[in-house]
Every structure is written in structure tokens, then in C-alpha cells.
Design a protein around this motif. Structure first.
Motif, mmCIF file in Angstrom:
data_model
loop_
_atom_site.group_PDB
_atom_site.id
_atom_site.type_symbol
_atom_site.label_atom_id
_atom_site.label_comp_id
_atom_site.label_asym_id
_atom_site.label_seq_id
_atom_site.Cartn_x
_atom_site.Cartn_y
_atom_site.Cartn_z
ATOM 1 N N GLU A 1 0.836 -1.219 0.000
ATOM 2 C CA GLU A 1 0.000 0.000 0.000
ATOM 3 C C GLU A 1 0.865 1.260 0.000
ATOM 4 O OE1 GLU A 1 -2.695 -0.355 3.389
ATOM 5 O OE2 GLU A 1 -4.385 -0.112 2.039
ATOM 6 N N ILE A 2 1.920 1.242 0.806
ATOM 7 C CA ILE A 2 2.835 2.392 0.877
ATOM 8 C C ILE A 2 3.437 2.633 -0.512
ATOM 9 C CG2 ILE A 2 5.082 3.163 1.795
ATOM 10 C CD1 ILE A 2 4.302 1.654 4.435
ATOM 11 N N GLU A 3 3.889 1.544 -1.138
ATOM 12 C CA GLU A 3 4.481 1.625 -2.479
ATOM 13 C C GLU A 3 3.472 2.123 -3.505
ATOM 14 O OE1 GLU A 3 7.555 1.420 -3.594
ATOM 15 O OE2 GLU A 3 8.015 1.265 -1.459
ATOM 16 N N ALA A 4 2.253 1.599 -3.427
ATOM 17 C CA ALA A 4 1.198 1.987 -4.381
ATOM 18 C C ALA A 4 0.969 3.490 -4.303
ATOM 19 C CB ALA A 4 -0.096 1.227 -4.080
ATOM 20 N N LEU A 5 0.802 3.966 -3.086
ATOM 21 C CA LEU A 5 0.515 5.393 -2.898
ATOM 22 C C LEU A 5 1.651 6.264 -3.443
ATOM 23 C CD1 LEU A 5 -2.001 6.602 -1.682
ATOM 24 C CD2 LEU A 5 -0.835 6.753 0.508
ATOM 25 N N ARG A 6 2.879 5.787 -3.272
ATOM 26 C CA ARG A 6 4.028 6.554 -3.771
ATOM 27 C C ARG A 6 4.156 6.463 -5.284
ATOM 28 N NH1 ARG A 6 8.323 4.533 0.695
ATOM 29 N NH2 ARG A 6 7.737 5.958 2.358
ATOM 30 N N SER A 7 3.696 5.341 -5.851
ATOM 31 C CA SER A 7 3.909 5.093 -7.281
ATOM 32 C C SER A 7 2.819 5.651 -8.179
ATOM 33 C CB SER A 7 3.991 3.586 -7.556
ATOM 34 O OG SER A 7 4.959 3.009 -6.733
ATOM 35 N N ILE A 8 1.623 5.819 -7.623
ATOM 36 C CA ILE A 8 0.502 6.265 -8.453
ATOM 37 C C ILE A 8 0.653 7.759 -8.759
ATOM 38 C CG2 ILE A 8 -1.996 6.658 -8.488
ATOM 39 C CD1 ILE A 8 -2.287 4.117 -6.740
ATOM 40 N N HIS A 9 0.714 8.065 -10.041
ATOM 41 C CA HIS A 9 0.829 9.468 -10.461
ATOM 42 C C HIS A 9 -0.159 9.729 -11.584
ATOM 43 C CE1 HIS A 9 4.383 10.185 -8.081
ATOM 44 N NE2 HIS A 9 4.913 9.076 -8.559
ATOM 45 N N GLY A 10 -0.561 10.960 -11.715
ATOM 46 C CA GLY A 10 -1.353 11.346 -12.874
ATOM 47 C C GLY A 10 -2.849 11.117 -12.740
ATOM 48 N N TYR A 11 -3.328 10.857 -11.535
ATOM 49 C CA TYR A 11 -4.771 10.700 -11.344
ATOM 50 C C TYR A 11 -5.330 11.870 -10.534
ATOM 51 C CZ TYR A 11 -4.573 5.942 -13.098
ATOM 52 O OH TYR A 11 -4.414 4.847 -13.896
ATOM 53 N N ASP A 12 -6.573 12.234 -10.825
ATOM 54 C CA ASP A 12 -7.235 13.306 -10.080
ATOM 55 C C ASP A 12 -7.751 12.806 -8.725
ATOM 56 O OD1 ASP A 12 -7.041 15.094 -12.311
ATOM 57 O OD2 ASP A 12 -8.732 14.037 -13.231
ATOM 58 N N VAL A 13 -8.272 11.560 -8.736
ATOM 59 C CA VAL A 13 -8.897 11.007 -7.526
ATOM 60 C C VAL A 13 -8.256 9.656 -7.202
ATOM 61 C CG1 VAL A 13 -11.082 10.255 -6.472
ATOM 62 C CG2 VAL A 13 -11.105 12.073 -8.198
ATOM 63 N N ILE A 14 -7.887 9.465 -5.946
ATOM 64 C CA ILE A 14 -7.333 8.169 -5.525
ATOM 65 C C ILE A 14 -8.169 7.653 -4.356
ATOM 66 C CG2 ILE A 14 -5.307 6.934 -4.652
ATOM 67 C CD1 ILE A 14 -3.536 9.012 -6.050
ATOM 68 N N ALA A 15 -8.882 6.537 -4.595
ATOM 69 C CA ALA A 15 -9.668 5.896 -3.536
ATOM 70 C C ALA A 15 -8.744 4.900 -2.837
ATOM 71 C CB ALA A 15 -10.883 5.189 -4.138
ATOM 72 N N THR A 16 -8.511 5.122 -1.558
ATOM 73 C CA THR A 16 -7.536 4.300 -0.835
ATOM 74 C C THR A 16 -8.217 3.124 -0.130
ATOM 75 O OG1 THR A 16 -7.750 5.619 1.178
ATOM 76 C CG2 THR A 16 -6.098 6.346 -0.419
ATOM 77 N N GLY A 17 -7.427 2.137 0.281
ATOM 78 C CA GLY A 17 -7.946 1.043 1.108
ATOM 79 C C GLY A 17 -8.174 1.559 2.526
ATOM 80 N N GLY A 18 -9.101 0.922 3.232
ATOM 81 C CA GLY A 18 -9.472 1.393 4.574
ATOM 82 C C GLY A 18 -8.315 1.453 5.570
ATOM 83 N N GLY A 19 -7.253 0.676 5.298
ATOM 84 C CA GLY A 19 -6.141 0.636 6.245
ATOM 85 C C GLY A 19 -4.998 1.569 5.893
ATOM 86 N N ILE A 20 -5.218 2.472 4.967
ATOM 87 C CA ILE A 20 -4.141 3.370 4.517
ATOM 88 C C ILE A 20 -3.627 4.209 5.696
ATOM 89 C CG2 ILE A 20 -5.383 5.504 3.831
ATOM 90 C CD1 ILE A 20 -3.054 3.643 1.454
ATOM 91 N N VAL A 21 -4.509 4.440 6.674
ATOM 92 C CA VAL A 21 -4.136 5.260 7.838
ATOM 93 C C VAL A 21 -3.307 4.479 8.871
ATOM 94 C CG1 VAL A 21 -6.076 6.857 7.620
ATOM 95 C CG2 VAL A 21 -6.388 4.721 8.898
ATOM 96 N N GLU A 22 -3.072 3.204 8.597
ATOM 97 C CA GLU A 22 -2.285 2.397 9.541
ATOM 98 C C GLU A 22 -0.796 2.740 9.495
ATOM 99 O OE1 GLU A 22 -3.380 0.519 11.843
ATOM 100 O OE2 GLU A 22 -5.399 -0.073 11.257
ATOM 101 N N ARG A 23 -0.379 3.458 8.472
ATOM 102 C CA ARG A 23 1.048 3.806 8.375
ATOM 103 C C ARG A 23 1.198 5.326 8.209
ATOM 104 N NH1 ARG A 23 0.876 -0.486 9.937
ATOM 105 N NH2 ARG A 23 1.931 -2.400 9.295
ATOM 106 N N ASP A 24 1.991 5.937 9.090
ATOM 107 C CA ASP A 24 2.151 7.400 9.088
ATOM 108 C C ASP A 24 2.741 7.936 7.785
ATOM 109 O OD1 ASP A 24 1.121 7.663 11.575
ATOM 110 O OD2 ASP A 24 3.065 7.765 12.600
ATOM 111 N N GLU A 25 3.607 7.139 7.141
ATOM 112 C CA GLU A 25 4.226 7.649 5.910
ATOM 113 C C GLU A 25 3.177 7.912 4.826
ATOM 114 O OE1 GLU A 25 4.956 4.698 7.553
ATOM 115 O OE2 GLU A 25 6.421 3.670 6.286
ATOM 116 N N ASN A 26 2.047 7.222 4.927
ATOM 117 C CA ASN A 26 0.994 7.479 3.938
ATOM 118 C C ASN A 26 0.390 8.873 4.124
ATOM 119 O OD1 ASN A 26 1.348 4.968 2.782
ATOM 120 N ND2 ASN A 26 -0.167 3.979 4.104
ATOM 121 N N TYR A 27 0.400 9.333 5.373
ATOM 122 C CA TYR A 27 -0.068 10.710 5.603
ATOM 123 C C TYR A 27 0.853 11.686 4.863
ATOM 124 C CZ TYR A 27 -1.122 15.197 7.593
ATOM 125 O OH TYR A 27 -1.437 16.530 7.714
#
Ligand code: S3P
Length: 166
Positions: A60-86
């Protein structure tokens, strides 16, 4: 336009709202769960069963860092489990918490068998996870939208309104 990140509990409507914004406002939208399943060629339940939750969180951390070029990103419910995602989300856009009540989530997910952290759990465990996550979503969010009794269209309009205010 900066990215709109949708966060919230499983079943809160993140993917549905993302799809609606794509359809109605021609915004490009992607789900982190779908991105992970495609990239690793494996379903989320299989990743949990074969590699474990910690590995999934790394994906999930990698996905969030790798996804570029989108207007809207719907995250998984556990995205808040890791501070780096913030840090990733805060640096790139607006974090919108779609807040559905526990009662509403229970109704929506009553027949769900696809979410490893929900299915086969008793109500006490589900509510505990909901409450812990609610605190995290609130601390991550720039904006909170209460979704109970709101249509997808109303939620979508609210989000568009917020973005246009920027
Ligand atoms: C999870 C939520 C799921 C999925 C995985 C873990 C969680 O996504 O990422 O099953 O920890 O809350 P949805 O929120 O789209 O159901």
C-alpha cells in the motif's frame, strides 16, 4: 488540480464515489486496492492469506508513492495504519474522509466475504476496529464528509465544491 484522496472505513463508499467522479466529471480515478491487485497479479485476500497483513501494508505504501497522474485516488481502509501514507497524501493533495456510521457499515457489509479484516470477526472486534480507525481518519483528514443518508451524487458534488474552492 491537486489530487483528491478518499479515505474511510471499508464499505464507506470510497470506490463508488471515485467511480462517480470519473463518470460524471471526467476526472481520472484509481483505487489503491485495484492497483495492487494488478501490479502484483494477486487478489487482496490472497495477499493477506499468503504474505500477511504487514506485507500488504508495504504494498500500500508503495502503491501510494507510485501512483501518479490521477485526479482522484480511492484508498484502502487501512491506509491510515502507516504514518508515511499521511506524508505522501498531504504533500500531494486533499485528504477527504468519507465518514459512515458503524451501523451503516454493518448494514452495507453484512454479506461481505471479501475483506479479510472484516469477515469472520465478531461485532465487538469490528466495532473496536471502527472506533480506532475513526480516530486515525479524523487525524489524517483535511475534510470530513458525513455520508449516511446522502446520495453518491450529493457526496460527489460536495467534493467537487471543495476542490473548486481551492
Ligand atoms: C482494508 C480495507 C480494504 C482492503 C483490505 C484491508 C482495511 O479496502 O484494502 O481488505 O484494513 O481496512 P476497502 O476499504 O476498499 O474495503
Amino acid at each position: 488540480m491537486s489530487v483528491i484522496y478518499l479515505i474511510g472505513f471499508m464499505g464507506s463508499g470510497k470506490s463508488t464515489v471515485g467511480a462517480y467522479l470519473k463518470e460524471t466529471y471526467q476526472l481520472s480515478s484509481v483505487d489503491t486496492d485495484e492497483w495492487i491487485e494488478k501490479y502484483y497479479q494477486k487478489s487482496i485476500p490472497s495477499i493477506f492469506a499468503e504474505e500477511g497483513e504487514e506485507q500488504f501494508r508495504q504494498y500500500e505504501i508503495e502503491a501510494l508513492r507510485s501512483i501518479h497522474g490521477y485526479d482522484v485516488i480511492a484508498t484502502g481502509g487501512g491506509i491510515v495504519e502507516r504514518d508515511e501514507n499521511y506524508s505522501t497524501m498531504h504533500a500531494n493533495g486533499t485528504i477527504v474522509y468519507l465518514q459512515a456510521s458503524f451501523k451503516e457499515i454493518m448494514t452495507r457489509l453484512q454479506h461481505d466475504a471479501s475483506r479479510p479484516l472484516w469477515k469472520d470477526q465478531d461485532i465487538g472486534k469490528r466495532e473496536k476496529l471502527y472506533n480506532r480507525r475513526h480516530t486515525l481518519y479524523t487525524s489524517f483528514a483535511d475534510v470530513v464528509i458525513h455520508t449516511d443518508q446522502k446520495t453518491i451524487a450529493a457526496i460527489g458534488e460536495k467534493i467537487i465544491g471543495l476542490v473548486q474552492e481551492e
